[in-house]
Design a protein around this motif. Sequence first.
Motif, mmCIF file in Angstrom:
data_model
loop_
_atom_site.group_PDB
_atom_site.id
_atom_site.type_symbol
_atom_site.label_atom_id
_atom_site.label_comp_id
_atom_site.label_asym_id
_atom_site.label_seq_id
_atom_site.Cartn_x
_atom_site.Cartn_y
_atom_site.Cartn_z
ATOM 1 N N ILE A 97 -3.532 -0.139 -2.964
ATOM 2 C CA ILE A 97 -2.504 0.539 -3.674
ATOM 3 C C ILE A 97 -3.158 1.581 -4.597
ATOM 4 C CG2 ILE A 97 -0.706 0.326 -5.315
ATOM 5 C CD1 ILE A 97 -0.650 -2.671 -4.419
ATOM 6 N N GLU A 98 -2.658 2.850 -4.507
ATOM 7 C CA GLU A 98 -3.169 3.906 -5.703
ATOM 8 C C GLU A 98 -2.838 3.397 -7.099
ATOM 9 O OE1 GLU A 98 -2.185 7.785 -4.338
ATOM 10 O OE2 GLU A 98 -3.222 8.486 -6.323
ATOM 11 N N THR A 99 -3.846 3.133 -7.727
ATOM 12 C CA THR A 99 -3.537 2.732 -9.168
ATOM 13 C C THR A 99 -3.903 3.564 -10.276
ATOM 14 O OG1 THR A 99 -3.777 0.416 -8.072
ATOM 15 C CG2 THR A 99 -3.845 0.640 -10.672
ATOM 16 N N ILE A 100 -3.068 3.851 -11.136
ATOM 17 C CA ILE A 100 -3.556 4.509 -12.462
ATOM 18 C C ILE A 100 -3.614 3.646 -13.649
ATOM 19 C CG2 ILE A 100 -2.691 6.383 -14.033
ATOM 20 C CD1 ILE A 100 -0.870 7.305 -11.723
ATOM 21 N N THR A 122 2.751 3.330 -5.515
ATOM 22 C CA THR A 122 1.761 3.953 -6.666
ATOM 23 C C THR A 122 2.047 3.172 -7.795
ATOM 24 O OG1 THR A 122 3.318 5.631 -6.963
ATOM 25 C CG2 THR A 122 1.350 6.211 -5.491
ATOM 26 N N ALA A 159 -7.674 4.402 -9.355
ATOM 27 C CA ALA A 159 -7.843 5.907 -8.611
ATOM 28 C C ALA A 159 -7.910 6.875 -9.868
ATOM 29 C CB ALA A 159 -6.925 5.988 -7.928
ATOM 30 N N HIS A 160 -7.091 6.810 -10.722
ATOM 31 C CA HIS A 160 -7.185 7.499 -12.050
ATOM 32 C C HIS A 160 -6.992 6.843 -13.398
ATOM 33 C CE1 HIS A 160 -5.811 10.476 -8.970
ATOM 34 N NE2 HIS A 160 -4.782 9.467 -8.598
ATOM 35 N N THR A 172 1.595 12.536 -9.797
ATOM 36 C CA THR A 172 2.317 12.183 -8.649
ATOM 37 C C THR A 172 3.210 13.199 -7.868
ATOM 38 O OG1 THR A 172 3.892 11.480 -10.227
ATOM 39 C CG2 THR A 172 2.268 9.578 -9.268
ATOM 40 N N ALA A 219 0.970 -1.263 0.067
ATOM 41 C CA ALA A 219 0.023 -0.068 0.026
ATOM 42 C C ALA A 219 0.870 1.132 -0.028
ATOM 43 C CB ALA A 219 -0.981 -0.002 1.268
ATOM 44 N N LYS A 253 -12.084 2.510 -14.108
ATOM 45 C CA LYS A 253 -12.800 3.167 -12.979
ATOM 46 C C LYS A 253 -13.474 2.427 -12.141
ATOM 47 C CE LYS A 253 -12.913 7.709 -14.889
ATOM 48 N NZ LYS A 253 -13.969 8.635 -15.669
ATOM 49 N N ALA A 292 -6.109 -2.618 -6.164
ATOM 50 C CA ALA A 292 -7.008 -1.642 -5.314
ATOM 51 C C ALA A 292 -7.530 -2.342 -3.918
ATOM 52 C CB ALA A 292 -8.216 -1.429 -6.397
ATOM 53 N N VAL A 310 5.439 7.338 -10.884
ATOM 54 C CA VAL A 310 4.723 6.260 -9.785
ATOM 55 C C VAL A 310 5.855 5.252 -9.317
ATOM 56 C CG1 VAL A 310 2.518 5.865 -10.701
ATOM 57 C CG2 VAL A 310 4.472 4.892 -11.998
#
Length: 356
Positions: A205-208, A183, A226-227, A244, A180, A221, A201, A249
């Motif tokens: 973990i913040e995921t693009i 990114t 997250a993005h 970021t 976590a 989404k 997710a 990332v």
Amino acid sequence: MRGVVFRGNRILETLNFEDPIPGPGEAVVEIKASGMCGSDLHYYRGQPSQIIKSLGLKGFEERGLPADAPIIAGHEPCGVIAAVGPGVDPASFRVGDRVIVFHYEGCSHCDHCRTGWTQMCDHGADIHGVVKHGAHADYMRVPVSTLVHLPDEISFIGGAAIACGTGTAYGAIGRLNLSARDTLAVFGLGPVGLSAVQLAAAMGIETIGIDIAADRVENAKSFGAAHVINGSEKDPVEEIRKLTKGKGVTCSIECAGGDVAKQQAVSSTAPWGRIALVAISGNLNVAAMKDVIGKQRTIIGSYTFSEVGMKDCATFIASKGVDVDRLFTDRWKLDDAELAYREFDKQAGGKGVFVF
Ligand SMILES: [Zn+2]
Ligand SMILES: [Zn+2]
């Protein structure tokens, strides 16, 4: 029983085969779900025996099979044990058990096989659905060493996802040792990339998510990205920097294929970034000093997953309640296989699965 065979040049036949009988140490699995995979299209479009040769795999010839031997397709198998052969310990597997099949078989004694990486067998792995009968059939005969119990919380189609695409995403996440604190940028939002987004997710973990197809970008989404970035409209590397605080990332996973996404997956990471290459097509062209050494980056090649990795993946999905069934957009009956692959060949939709 019925079995679907790729004949090459987009010709597919459903043939009758003898019902399999398990030998010593084997089980016969009654198939309940058999996933359709992007990699099937190589064998659907080309001549299977030729494709195998071009990939450097141990092919039909080495096995003494004629080039047109009818091999049942499908390498994402999930079902119920219908019969076990002599010598199978009832403490391990019994008739009625819900199971996922690990779709590679090896010699069972080399170092790779002993550690559960049979796809890397020193003597050449057998891939079910390619050189050994696969799961686009009513039944499938396999050694019990290839079986993993399917947790009660997971559906049969969920098990089929874990048997290939979702397991591959989980394998890459494991290789990157994601937590976590990271990114993550995921390039390519097909079934493998979408699974990576969904699993990451669930790990907090913040995921693009990045793709060049607008509908895939939008879809990501709802899988927990997250993005999202549409790579056909904006430069993903620049956008990731903006998201970021100029850093990049900490990690990226490349599931898109082709050269561009591979370069972007590297460039979008911060110094000390870790990158997993998963998509097998294309080449990585980077400057050793500027892109890798000077940035202290680590680039990993991640090829599917081990038997134990597949089991870990199933356990994680069951315990976190990850809704992997959503990865499948089309459900088919085996008798409609011809139409199913004709539609899949257009590569306009999502992921299909045969349900029984
Ligand atoms: Zn697959
Ligand atoms: Zn081996």
